[in-house]
Design an enzyme around this catalytic site. Sequence first.
Site, PDB file in Angstrom:
ATOM      1  N   ALA A  57      -0.229 -15.068  10.322  1.00  0.00           N
ATOM      2  CA  ALA A  57       0.991 -14.278  10.056  1.00  0.00           C
ATOM      3  C   ALA A  57       1.744 -13.991  11.349  1.00  0.00           C
ATOM      4  O   ALA A  57       1.234 -14.193  12.453  1.00  0.00           O
ATOM      5  CB  ALA A  57       0.608 -12.971   9.367  1.00  0.00           C
ATOM      6  N   SER A  60       7.818  -9.913  12.357  1.00  0.00           N
ATOM      7  CA  SER A  60       9.207 -10.385  12.392  1.00  0.00           C
ATOM      8  C   SER A  60       9.883  -9.955  13.694  1.00  0.00           C
ATOM      9  O   SER A  60       9.413  -9.052  14.379  1.00  0.00           O
ATOM     10  CB  SER A  60       9.980  -9.804  11.210  1.00  0.00           C
ATOM     11  OG  SER A  60       9.361 -10.143   9.997  1.00  0.00           O
TER      12      SER A  60
HETATM   13  N1  SAH Z   1       6.791  -7.239   7.984  1.00  0.00           N
HETATM   14  C1  SAH Z   1       5.594  -7.593   8.717  1.00  0.00           C
HETATM   15  C2  SAH Z   1       5.030  -8.986   8.426  1.00  0.00           C
HETATM   16  C3  SAH Z   1       5.948 -10.121   8.105  1.00  0.00           C
HETATM   17  S1  SAH Z   1       5.085 -11.656   7.864  1.00  0.00           S
HETATM   18  C4  SAH Z   1       5.811  -7.458  10.196  1.00  0.00           C
HETATM   19  O1  SAH Z   1       6.946  -7.537  10.651  1.00  0.00           O
HETATM   20  O2  SAH Z   1       4.813  -7.281  10.895  1.00  0.00           O
HETATM   21  C5  SAH Z   1       4.886 -11.672   6.110  1.00  0.00           C
HETATM   22  C6  SAH Z   1       3.675 -10.956   5.600  1.00  0.00           C
HETATM   23  O3  SAH Z   1       3.655 -11.095   4.183  1.00  0.00           O
HETATM   24  C7  SAH Z   1       2.330 -11.467   6.110  1.00  0.00           C
HETATM   25  O4  SAH Z   1       1.604 -10.406   6.631  1.00  0.00           O
HETATM   26  C8  SAH Z   1       1.655 -12.031   4.845  1.00  0.00           C
HETATM   27  O5  SAH Z   1       0.235 -11.855   4.833  1.00  0.00           O
HETATM   28  C9  SAH Z   1       2.315 -11.197   3.756  1.00  0.00           C
HETATM   29  N2  SAH Z   1       2.316 -11.801   2.412  1.00  0.00           N
HETATM   30  C10 SAH Z   1       2.591 -13.069   2.049  1.00  0.00           C
HETATM   31  N3  SAH Z   1       2.484 -13.219   0.714  1.00  0.00           N
HETATM   32  C11 SAH Z   1       2.144 -12.004   0.203  1.00  0.00           C
HETATM   33  C12 SAH Z   1       1.876 -11.520  -1.124  1.00  0.00           C
HETATM   34  N4  SAH Z   1       1.954 -12.303  -2.210  1.00  0.00           N
HETATM   35  N5  SAH Z   1       1.565 -10.210  -1.251  1.00  0.00           N
HETATM   36  C13 SAH Z   1       1.467  -9.381  -0.187  1.00  0.00           C
HETATM   37  N6  SAH Z   1       1.694  -9.795   1.094  1.00  0.00           N
HETATM   38  C14 SAH Z   1       2.024 -11.094   1.286  1.00  0.00           C
END
Ligand code: SAH
Length: 240
Positions: A57, A60
Site C-alpha cells: 500500500a 497518498s
Molecule cells: N488513505 C490512506 C491509504 C491510501 S492507499 C493513506 O493515505 O495512508 C488505499 C488503501 O485502501 C490501502 O491501505 C488498501 O489496503 C485499502 N483498501 C483497498 N481495498 C480495500 C477494501 N475493499 N476495503 C478496505 N480497504 C481497502
Amino acid sequence: MAWYCSGSSNNELIENLSRGGLIKNERVKRAMMAVDRAHYAPSRPYSDSPQPIGHGATISAPHMHGHACEYLINYLRPGSRVLDIGSGSGYLTHVFANLVVDVSSSEGLRGQVIGVDHIQGLVDLASHNMRKSEDGRKLLESERVKFFKADGRRGWPEGAPYDAIHVGAAAQELHPLLVEQLRAPGRMFIPVNAEAEQGSLAGVFGGGQYIWVVDKKEDGSVHKEKVFQVSYVPLTDAPK
Ligand code: SAH
C-alpha cells in the site's frame, strides 16, 4: 505542479501547499499542520508524492489529502461523524479527527472518525502511527478514533449515519451501501473508475478515474458531481 510543494519540514510542506492554492481553508491548514507526516510516511515524509507504507500500500500524496479535506470541510465540524475507507497509514484519519473532535468542549467530544482497511497489518500500523503523538494517543484512548478490519465497499454500518465519507482507493461504482450510510445532509468523496460509467468506450478513450462528490441533501435526495481526474490504487478483495 504538486511536487513543487515538497518541504523540509511538516510546516514548510503545509505552507507550500497553502501558497500553491492546494489548501485554501484555514481549518484544513491547521488540522494538517497539527499532524506530523513523519509519523505516517517515514521514508520521505515531507515530499508531495505518494510513499510506500508496506503491505503493498501507499500513503497518498499530501495534496490529495488536502483536496479531500477541502471538499469535505463543511461536513467536518466539531461533533461530526466520519468514515475513512482505505485508512492505510492512518494519516488522513488523524487529520479528520482534528477537524471533528475538540477535546476542550463536550460538543466536540461527540465527534468520531472510523478508519476501515481490509489488511490487518495496516489496521495495526494506523494505530501504531497514531500512538506516536500525545494527541493521537488521546484520540484512540477516548475512542474518538477507531480502526477496523473490513471490506470498505460495504462501509461500516455500525457507525452510520456519517456526515462525511472518504474513500481512499478507486471504486468500481458509487457503492449504494455507502450512499445509504451518509447522513442527510452528508457528503462522500470517492474515486471511481471511469470504466464503470462509460462501459466499453473507456477502453477506446483511455478510461481513467475521477473523484466524485456525492451529496445527500436534507430531504434525502442524492446529487453526484464528477470533479477531477485522479490515479488511485483500486478498492479490491482482500489479499489471500
Ligand atoms: N488513505 C490512506 C491509504 C491510501 S492507499 C493513506 O493515505 O495512508 C488505499 C488503501 O485502501 C490501502 O491501505 C488498501 O489496503 C485499502 N483498501 C483497498 N481495498 C480495500 C477494501 N475493499 N476495503 C478496505 N480497504 C481497502
